[in-house]
Structures are given as C-alpha cells and as structure tokens.
Design a protein around this motif. Structure first.
Motif, PDB file in Angstrom:
ATOM      1  N   UNK A  34       0.798  -1.227   0.000  1.00 46.30           N
ATOM      2  CA  UNK A  34       0.000   0.000   0.000  1.00 46.30           C
ATOM      3  C   UNK A  34       0.833   1.281   0.000  1.00 46.30           C
ATOM      4  N   UNK A  35       1.970   1.377   0.725  1.00 44.51           N
ATOM      5  CA  UNK A  35       2.731   2.636   0.640  1.00 44.51           C
ATOM      6  C   UNK A  35       3.226   2.953  -0.765  1.00 44.51           C
ATOM      7  N   UNK A  36       3.584   1.917  -1.539  1.00 46.10           N
ATOM      8  CA  UNK A  36       4.031   2.151  -2.899  1.00 46.10           C
ATOM      9  C   UNK A  36       2.941   2.735  -3.773  1.00 46.10           C
ATOM     10  N   UNK A  37       1.688   2.325  -3.529  1.00 45.22           N
ATOM     11  CA  UNK A  37       0.552   2.866  -4.282  1.00 45.22           C
ATOM     12  C   UNK A  37       0.262   4.298  -3.838  1.00 45.22           C
ATOM     13  N   UNK A 235      11.648  -7.675  -5.639  1.00 47.22           N
ATOM     14  CA  UNK A 235      10.231  -7.499  -5.331  1.00 47.22           C
ATOM     15  C   UNK A 235      10.027  -6.446  -4.253  1.00 47.22           C
ATOM     16  N   UNK A 236      10.783  -6.553  -3.134  1.00 44.02           N
ATOM     17  CA  UNK A 236      10.523  -5.636  -2.028  1.00 44.02           C
ATOM     18  C   UNK A 236      10.949  -4.206  -2.376  1.00 44.02           C
ATOM     19  N   UNK A 237      11.897  -4.043  -3.294  1.00 44.86           N
ATOM     20  CA  UNK A 237      12.333  -2.703  -3.682  1.00 44.86           C
ATOM     21  C   UNK A 237      11.435  -2.114  -4.764  1.00 44.86           C
ATOM     22  N   UNK A 238      11.168  -2.889  -5.821  1.00 47.78           N
ATOM     23  CA  UNK A 238      10.420  -2.363  -6.964  1.00 47.78           C
ATOM     24  C   UNK A 238       8.911  -2.492  -6.793  1.00 47.78           C
ATOM     25  N   UNK A 239       8.426  -3.706  -6.532  1.00 49.12           N
ATOM     26  CA  UNK A 239       6.985  -3.911  -6.461  1.00 49.12           C
ATOM     27  C   UNK A 239       6.390  -3.311  -5.197  1.00 49.12           C
ATOM     28  N   UNK A 240       7.079  -3.471  -4.049  1.00 46.88           N
ATOM     29  CA  UNK A 240       6.500  -3.027  -2.784  1.00 46.88           C
ATOM     30  C   UNK A 240       6.638  -1.528  -2.548  1.00 46.88           C
ATOM     31  N   UNK A 241       7.694  -0.901  -3.067  1.00 45.24           N
ATOM     32  CA  UNK A 241       7.985   0.457  -2.605  1.00 45.24           C
ATOM     33  C   UNK A 241       8.197   1.473  -3.728  1.00 45.24           C
TER      34      UNK A 241
END
Length: 429
Positions: A34-37, A235-241
């Motif tokens: 959600x923070x990335x969105x 994933x945690x760098x690009x997709x999540x954030x």
C-alpha cells in the motif's frame, strides 16, 4: 514416548485451514504494497524524503523479519490458530494507526504493527503444509501459498488506486480494515484449534537454543537463506515500494497505470512460485534452477534500467519475467526444508524467513539513503523532493550486485538433492 503427536483429523480440514491462512497471506500483501501505491499522497502530506519513505517499507520488514525466529518457536508451542488470530488483530490495529497518523513517527509505528501482524502468515501456512499435509503435495502447496499472496498484491494496484482517488488514502486504508475483519471471520471458522503440534510442556525453552545451534551449524540452510535475499529484493524494492515512482519518472506513466504495471512482477511471481519449485523438486536440481533464475533476473533488470524506448507491452513482459525468476525464493525454502527435521520445521523456516526479510529491509534502507545522497536539490510544487530517472536507475543498480553475489554462492550447494538429510531431533526427557 514421542511427545509430538498429530491430532487425527480428516485431511480436508487441514486443506481448508490452509486456504484460510493463505487468504490472510493474500490480505497482508495488500497492506504490504500500500505505501508504494500511496507514494504521492504520503510524500506530499508528510513531506517525506526518500530515506523517510523507504523507512515505511524497511520498518515493516524489520518487524516482520525479527519475529520469524521466535515465531517458529511460538508456533511449535502454541499452535497455528491462536497465532493467526492475534496476527490479524495486530494488522487491523496497525492499519488504523497508519490511517490516522499525524506525523512520520505515527506512520512508522503503524507499519511496525502491520509488520508484526503480517509476520506469521507465510510461516503458518508453510508449517501447516509441512506438518499436516501429504509430502507429495508440499512443494506445490508451498508455491501456491506464495502465489495466493502475490495475487493479492497484483489485484491491490487498481483496487487501492480506485478507492484512493475517489475517497482519499485514509479511506482506502479503512477499506482494508473492513476486508481484514472478513478474513478474521473466515479464519475463526476454518482453522481448527487442534493444529498445535506440541503442548507447552513438550518443548522447553532449552530446545530453542538447541534448535538454533543445530540449524546454524547446517551450512546448506544458511546458504539457501542468504541466496533467498538476492532473489527476493527486486520485489521488495520495486513492487513493494519504489516501482510506481520509477515507472512514472522513467516511462512517463500515469500513477494508476504505473502502480498496476509495477505489480505485474507479482503476476510473474504467481507463475514462478508454482513452476520454479515444482521443476526443481521434480528433478532435484535446486542449484541449477537458482542459477538460471539469478541470471534471468540480472538480464531482466539490466533491460528495465538501461534500455530506452520500451513500449508498455514490453515493459509488462520484463516485469513479469522478473517476477517469474523471483520464484526461485521458494526453491530456497524447499532446499532449506530438505535439511530440516520436522521437530524443527517451524524454527528452521523462521530462520530462513528472518534472514530473507531482514536483508530486504536493509536493501530498502540502503537504496533510500543512496537516493538522498545523490539528490540534485530539486523540489516539486508540493515541497517534496524530486528524484529523476537517472538517480533511481543508479540506486536500483545495487540490486544487480546483490543478485550476482548470491548467484556466486550457489556453487557451494550440492548439484543434486536426492536424499533428504534431516537434522537431529531434539532430546526429550
């Protein structure tokens, strides 16, 4: 007498329990990304620097990862049902705290609670599969667990953006609270109280120290845990954030399109987490499978960062491929489980997940620090710092170094995994 006795129940009860826990894993992924969105709203509202915004992802991962080792011990003593119920309630509390935050400290506190609450979801599902379901189905179900979670991340892009743009970022989080309440009701109905494997007296605290000692002496488990960091961090760098911000800057995409496109990595992971571990387990070539996926990640990320003039359909393919290759993370879990006795299954999986997520948190923080370090001093109209595609590309290039190092570590693994080598069981008086 063996004090580890399974409760005799029909297998379908544990399949239903697995579905309920997987739904919670699905839900926590929505909270996770959600923070990335909401990157634009959060940075505008709280005037966050890159390092401060990165802390929202990193604090989640710190809480998530540091709980994994004690969580394995707690699960072996308390059972899955009680842990999952407490976890969902903690997620709901953290989401409410985040939604009504007035400053960066409240945002971080909310993410810390969400991280604690989310921590048991994956490990509970893996333990249920490992302890109660047929061995022939374990590799598939472990992969399917991750796939269900990634579907949550994939669907959350359009869903959260739609609610966010119509009702604001706070109401989108309150929507998540309602969804979490529904998941809690499903868990209460489907997860049996008898899914504990031990009683409190069966597993004294001394076995935690003994278990950690034996696990950390098993070289293969530690190697698999470290390699998992390399194949997980994209994933945690690009997709999540940072994926939404990166795609908006580099490819001039609208926010809704950028958010959804970045989450195609999770679409690829849905495929990869099923096919990659299934293939490696079928042929026993864990090392070669990880090597192929690591090389594929390096090539795909290089293309994403440095190729110009990429069409949207080509971008979608690249991000999907990155997700597929990240499916090697499940091979690392399967490989570590190959060297773990059932008595230590929760603890060993917790160790692997701890190192995996802690590594991801450190990389997120490092990239945030590096972005601020090379910041050109530009501000947007809202007063938030602006980071151009050049800065973002340079920061994400750190991922390539990490993946290459982890790929090199695979040479320390055996070429074939054919015979299970279980750890010694704990001594019992």
């Amino acid at each position: 007498m063996n004090s580890f006795k399974l409760q005799k129940k029909p297998a379908r009860i544990y399949y239903l329990a697995w579905i309920a826990i997987s739904l919670f894993y699905f839900y926590q992924y929505i909270l996770r990304v959600s923070p990335g969105v909401m990157v634009v709203e959060l940075r505008q509202t709280f005037k966050l620097t890159a390092e401060e915004f990165s802390s929202l992802g990193a604090i989640y991962l710190y809480a998530y990862s540091l709980l994994q080792i004690p969580l394995g011990f707690i699960l072996d003593r308390m059972g899955i049902r009680r842990v999952i119920i407490l976890s969902i309630l903690t997620c709901l509390a953290g989401t409410c705290f985040f939604a009504f935050a007035k400053n960066i400290w409240m945002l971080q506190a909310g993410r810390f609670l969400i991280g604690i609450g989310s921590a048991p979801a994956f490990i509970c599902a893996l333990k249920l599969v490992s302890d109660y379901l047929p061995e022939k189905d374990r590799g598939l179900l472990m992969g399917a667990t991750l796939s269900i979670g990634t579907i949550g991340a994939l669907l959350s892009g359009n869903l959260l953006v739609t609610v966010l743009e119509n009702s604001g970022w706070q109401n989108s989080l309150l929507f998540c609270v309602v969804l979490g309440g529904i998941i809690l009701a499903i868990v209460l109905m489907l997860v049996p109280a008898s899914s504990a494997r031990t009683t409190v007296g069966d597993f004294p605290l001394v076995h935690l120290r003994e278990g950690l000692r034996v696990i950390f002496k098993q070289k293969e488990i530690l190697i698999y845990a470290i390699i998992a960091i390399g194949v997980y961090t994209p994933l945690c760098v690009l997709a999540d954030l940072w994926g939404t911000a990166f795609l908006m800057e580099k490819f001039s995409l609208e926010r809704a399109q950028a958010a959804q496109t970045s989450l195609y990595m999770y679409g690829g992971l849905t495929i990869g987490s099923l096919l990659v571990p299934w293939y490696s387990a079928k042929w026993g070539n864990f090392r070669e499978t990880i090597q192929v996926c690591a090389i594929g990640l390096i090539c795909s990320i290089l293309a994403l960062l440095y190729l110009k003039g990429i069409a949207i359909w080509q971008l979608t393919i690249l991000l999907t491929l990155i997700g597929i290759f990240c499916g090697a993370e499940m091979v690392c879990f399967t490989g570590a489980a190959h060297y773990t006795a059932s008595a230590y299954s929760g603890l060993a999986l917790g160790v692997v997940n701890t190192l995996n997520m802690l590594g991801g948190a450190l990389v997120q923080q490092l990239i945030g620090w590096y972005l601020d370090f090379q910041w050109k001093g530009r501000y947007g109209a809202d007063g938030a710092r602006l980071y151009g595609p050049e800065e973002l590309t340079a920061a994400f290039s750190l991922l390539l170094i990490l993946i290459a190092v982890c790929c090199f570590l695979t040479v320390m693994l055996p070429k074939r995994e054919k015979t299970r080598k279980p750890l010694a069981s704990p001594s019992r008086g």
